[in-house]
Design a protein around this motif. Structure first.
Motif, short mmCIF file in Angstrom:
data_model
loop_
_atom_site.label_atom_id
_atom_site.label_comp_id
_atom_site.label_asym_id
_atom_site.label_seq_id
_atom_site.Cartn_x
_atom_site.Cartn_y
_atom_site.Cartn_z
N ARG A 162 0.86 -1.17 0.00
CA ARG A 162 0.00 0.00 0.00
C ARG A 162 0.90 1.22 0.00
NH1 ARG A 162 -1.45 3.12 4.13
NH2 ARG A 162 -0.81 1.56 5.67
N ARG A 163 0.55 2.22 -0.82
CA ARG A 163 1.32 3.46 -0.80
C ARG A 163 0.93 4.27 0.43
NH1 ARG A 163 1.53 8.21 -5.50
NH2 ARG A 163 2.80 9.68 -4.30
N VAL A 164 1.92 4.79 1.11
CA VAL A 164 1.68 5.64 2.27
C VAL A 164 1.59 7.08 1.78
CG1 VAL A 164 2.56 6.44 4.50
CG2 VAL A 164 2.97 4.07 3.76
N ALA A 165 0.40 7.68 1.93
CA ALA A 165 0.19 9.05 1.46
C ALA A 165 1.07 10.00 2.26
CB ALA A 165 -1.28 9.44 1.60
N SER A 166 1.56 11.03 1.59
CA SER A 166 2.46 11.98 2.24
C SER A 166 1.94 13.41 2.05
CB SER A 166 3.86 11.85 1.64
OG SER A 166 4.73 12.80 2.20
N ASP A 167 2.33 14.28 2.98
CA ASP A 167 1.94 15.68 2.90
C ASP A 167 2.92 16.50 2.06
OD1 ASP A 167 -0.05 15.01 4.73
OD2 ASP A 167 1.26 15.42 6.43
N CYS A 168 4.03 15.89 1.66
CA CYS A 168 5.02 16.60 0.87
C CYS A 168 5.71 15.60 -0.06
CB CYS A 168 6.05 17.29 1.77
SG CYS A 168 6.97 16.13 2.81
N MET A 169 6.35 16.12 -1.09
CA MET A 169 7.11 15.26 -1.98
C MET A 169 8.26 14.61 -1.19
SD MET A 169 5.93 15.10 -5.07
CE MET A 169 4.81 15.97 -6.18
N ILE A 170 8.45 13.33 -1.36
CA ILE A 170 9.55 12.63 -0.71
C ILE A 170 10.71 12.60 -1.70
CG2 ILE A 170 10.29 10.53 0.46
CD1 ILE A 170 7.36 9.89 0.99
N THR A 171 11.52 13.64 -1.66
CA THR A 171 12.64 13.75 -2.59
C THR A 171 13.87 13.14 -1.94
OG1 THR A 171 11.70 15.78 -3.53
CG2 THR A 171 14.02 15.32 -3.99
N VAL A 172 14.43 12.14 -2.61
CA VAL A 172 15.58 11.41 -2.05
C VAL A 172 16.74 11.46 -3.04
CG1 VAL A 172 14.15 9.88 -0.64
CG2 VAL A 172 14.72 9.24 -2.98
N CYS A 173 17.91 11.10 -2.54
CA CYS A 173 19.10 11.18 -3.38
C CYS A 173 19.96 9.93 -3.18
CB CYS A 173 19.90 12.43 -3.03
SG CYS A 173 21.31 12.71 -4.12
N PRO A 174 20.38 9.27 -4.26
CA PRO A 174 21.30 8.13 -4.13
C PRO A 174 22.61 8.58 -3.49
CG PRO A 174 20.29 8.18 -6.31
CD PRO A 174 19.94 9.47 -5.65
N GLN A 175 23.26 7.66 -2.80
CA GLN A 175 24.49 7.99 -2.10
C GLN A 175 25.60 8.40 -3.07
OE1 GLN A 175 25.16 4.40 0.11
NE2 GLN A 175 23.86 5.02 1.82
N ASP A 176 25.78 7.58 -4.12
CA ASP A 176 26.82 7.86 -5.11
C ASP A 176 26.63 6.92 -6.29
OD1 ASP A 176 27.82 5.37 -4.20
OD2 ASP A 176 29.06 6.37 -2.71
N LEU A 177 27.51 7.04 -7.29
CA LEU A 177 27.40 6.20 -8.47
C LEU A 177 27.65 4.73 -8.16
CD1 LEU A 177 29.04 8.32 -11.32
CD2 LEU A 177 26.71 7.42 -11.28
N VAL A 178 28.52 4.46 -7.22
CA VAL A 178 28.79 3.07 -6.85
C VAL A 178 27.52 2.42 -6.29
CG1 VAL A 178 30.13 1.55 -5.36
CG2 VAL A 178 31.24 3.50 -6.45
N SER A 179 26.80 3.15 -5.46
CA SER A 179 25.56 2.60 -4.89
C SER A 179 24.50 2.41 -5.96
CB SER A 179 25.04 3.52 -3.78
OG SER A 179 24.61 4.77 -4.31
N VAL A 180 24.51 3.25 -6.99
CA VAL A 180 23.55 3.10 -8.10
C VAL A 180 23.73 1.75 -8.78
CG1 VAL A 180 22.95 3.97 -10.39
CG2 VAL A 180 23.24 5.57 -8.50
N LEU A 181 24.97 1.30 -8.89
CA LEU A 181 25.25 0.02 -9.55
C LEU A 181 24.59 -1.15 -8.84
CD1 LEU A 181 29.02 0.33 -10.50
CD2 LEU A 181 27.06 0.41 -12.03
N ASP A 182 24.30 -1.00 -7.55
CA ASP A 182 23.70 -2.08 -6.77
C ASP A 182 22.17 -1.97 -6.71
OD1 ASP A 182 26.16 -3.28 -6.12
OD2 ASP A 182 26.49 -1.83 -4.50
N SER A 183 21.60 -1.16 -7.58
CA SER A 183 20.15 -0.95 -7.58
C SER A 183 19.40 -2.27 -7.72
CB SER A 183 19.74 -0.01 -8.71
OG SER A 183 20.27 1.28 -8.50
N GLN A 184 18.30 -2.41 -6.95
CA GLN A 184 17.48 -3.60 -6.99
C GLN A 184 16.17 -3.31 -7.71
OE1 GLN A 184 16.83 -4.96 -2.99
NE2 GLN A 184 19.01 -4.96 -2.47
#
Length: 255
Positions: free
Chosen positions: A226-248
């Motif tokens: 279930r999606r949890v409704a939010s009062d604001c945009m949940i803007t997130v940022c990947p740690q770095d390019l190395v972490s991007v490579l491990d994306s699931q």
């Protein structure tokens, strides 16, 4: 108007005599053919429209909203008002020089995994949503608002993302393993690859390194969320390019 959300933004300030017509009057604009059922809740009318838009085109831009969730599906808003806001994400400068330190084979595997993902679709009242998933590891309640006792501030940690602080009116369990922050994926977001040229692979990594608006999902049972409704945009940022490579990759079914 290239995407569905832009059209919904344009329509969000309109008024109709019957509440249901706010959805029915958009059938032609989106070139969909659905039954007109006067007397149905406006959430159902809008939900049927959004479900059809996604099923026909895979356009996930309609999921970019904050506010009250629909009883039709938790990934849809209860009305068009949330679309009045235009999402704004500040992108970070790219640094192609860092590519020399990355594992090319791993990067190509990520590209191939995303290339095999299907489009989003709506089946049996569930939104099947191909996504890049970031399992939440920590949900820590920081406190409640001094002005509003029903607003909670959390520190949230998720795999491969920088920690974020989130304030909202929805109470979160501190059982972090039940939550995930996901990045909905549309096949058209994948850079085109020609021959053995790896430029598209590096372009993908730079794209995935950028901040993005995430959906917060709570697992109900195996692969059903279930999606949890939010009062604001949940803007997130990947740690770095190395972490991007491990994306699931995850294809949750959202009710």
């Amino acid at each position: 108007m290239d995407d569905a959300r832009t059209r919904l933004h344009w329509a969000s300030g309109r008024g109709t005599t019957r509440p249901e017509d706010i959805a029915y009057s958009l059938f032609g604009i989106f070139k969909v053919h659905l039954p007109v059922l006067y007397g149905e809740p406006v959430e159902n009318a809008l939900g049927r429209l959004l479900a059809e838009i996604i099923s026909r085109s895979g356009d996930i831009s309609v999921l970019d909203w904050v506010g009250e969730a629909s009883s039709f599906n938790s990934c849809f808003p209860a009305n068009l008002v949330p679309y009045q806001t235009v999402p704004d994400i500040q992108l970070t400068p790219s640094n192609p020089a860092k590519h020399s330190d990355l594992d090319l084979e791993k990067a190509q595997k990520l590209y191939n995994n995303l290339a095999r993902l299907p489009r989003a679709k709506f089946v049996n009242n569930k939104l099947v949503l191909p996504s890049i998933a970031h399992p939440v590891t920590v949900v820590k309640l920081q406190g409640t608002s001094t002005r509003h006792s029903d607003r909670y501030t959390y520190e949230i940690h998720a795999s491969r993302l920088t920690p974020l602080e989130l304030t909202q009116s929805v109470y979160l369990d501190e059982d972090a393993c039940r939550y995930s922050l996901v990045r909905p994926w549309h096949p058209e977001a994948l850079p085109t690859r020609t021959g053995s040229n790896d430029n598209a692979v590096w372009e993908l990594l730079e794209q995935l390194k950028q901040p993005f608006n995430a959906l917060l999902l709570k697992e109900l049972r195996h692969n059903e969320y279930r999606r949890v409704a939010s009062d604001c945009m949940i803007t997130v940022c990947p740690q770095d390019l190395v972490s991007v490579l491990d994306s699931q990759v995850l294809i949750p079914k959202i009710v």
